[in-house]
Write a protein that holds these residues in place. Sequence first.
Motif, mmCIF file in Angstrom:
data_model
loop_
_atom_site.group_PDB
_atom_site.id
_atom_site.type_symbol
_atom_site.label_atom_id
_atom_site.label_comp_id
_atom_site.label_asym_id
_atom_site.label_seq_id
_atom_site.Cartn_x
_atom_site.Cartn_y
_atom_site.Cartn_z
ATOM 1 N N VAL A 22 0.819 -1.212 0.000
ATOM 2 C CA VAL A 22 0.000 0.000 0.000
ATOM 3 C C VAL A 22 0.857 1.267 0.000
ATOM 4 N N ASP A 70 -0.936 -2.649 -4.370
ATOM 5 C CA ASP A 70 -2.244 -3.286 -4.309
ATOM 6 C C ASP A 70 -3.337 -2.269 -3.982
ATOM 7 N N ALA A 71 -2.994 -1.290 -3.133
ATOM 8 C CA ALA A 71 -3.991 -0.304 -2.726
ATOM 9 C C ALA A 71 -3.343 1.038 -2.417
ATOM 10 N N THR A 109 -5.288 -1.060 -9.350
ATOM 11 C CA THR A 109 -4.989 -0.716 -7.964
ATOM 12 C C THR A 109 -6.254 -0.208 -7.281
ATOM 13 N N ASN A 110 -6.489 -0.711 -6.098
ATOM 14 C CA ASN A 110 -7.659 -0.307 -5.325
ATOM 15 C C ASN A 110 -7.393 1.058 -4.676
ATOM 16 N N VAL A 142 -8.598 3.512 -1.886
ATOM 17 C CA VAL A 142 -9.435 3.339 -0.702
ATOM 18 C C VAL A 142 -9.375 4.583 0.191
ATOM 19 N N MET A 185 -11.709 -5.070 1.663
ATOM 20 C CA MET A 185 -10.703 -5.234 0.627
ATOM 21 C C MET A 185 -10.597 -6.687 0.179
#
Length: 249
Positions: A141, A192-193, A218-219, A221, A249
């Motif tokens: 992240v 990933d995020a 890519t998330n 958030v 997630m």
Amino acid sequence: MIKKLKIISLVPSLTELLVALGLEENIVGITKFCIHPKNLIKDKVVVGGTKTIHLEKVKALEPDFILCNKEENTKEIVENCRKIATTHVSDLFTIEDVIALIQYYGRIFSCEKKAILIIDELNMKLKDFKLFIKDKPTLKVVYFIWKNPWMIAANNTFINHLLTLNKFENCYENLNRYPEITLEDLKTKEVDAVFLSSEPFPFKEKNSLDFNNYTENTNIVLVDGEYFSWYGSRLLKAFDYFKELRNRM
């Protein structure tokens, strides 16, 4: 008659902790960012922010203790406060540091029983969360705290400590504190995020669009910055939030 101890807190998360320790009546001054619990803003004297304070207001309150934090308050504020009253400057990086601080406050403010109860509950919730997160995959992240310039939380921060606890691998753990980066640099990372914190910059859903050209698969958030950066009694609520975040997630 025993004189009631008067405390000014210049750290929002520590103001909340004082209330949890049963010391609300002892608080005489706070910052405009001390928003938990909500009644404090109208019940207490606001002496400024965390970076600028009205020294005359502080002096007029005749405090016995002023609580500061190395990260939140400036060196100038701390030096000026020390001329007025006993000033304690916290410097926190881990949950162990937080527990030590709660023990210290319990001792100097004569609320040891409350401090022990908070620490016991914190340790119980921490143990439970470690069991929850044990078998979860590690996710890479990036945690943004500011826009224009783009700033992130890196190593040697309380945020990074909590990211690690959550098995979120900080892509910028090789950097120190709160560096500036470019969004272009995200292209060089496996992410990933991307976490957009609610504070100090109030990221909103619309800010996700800023990353369209720089992240793929890519998330993005939005995360509650209070749970990742407020130490003290806020941690008692944080672990339920972390579970919910991971499940999302």
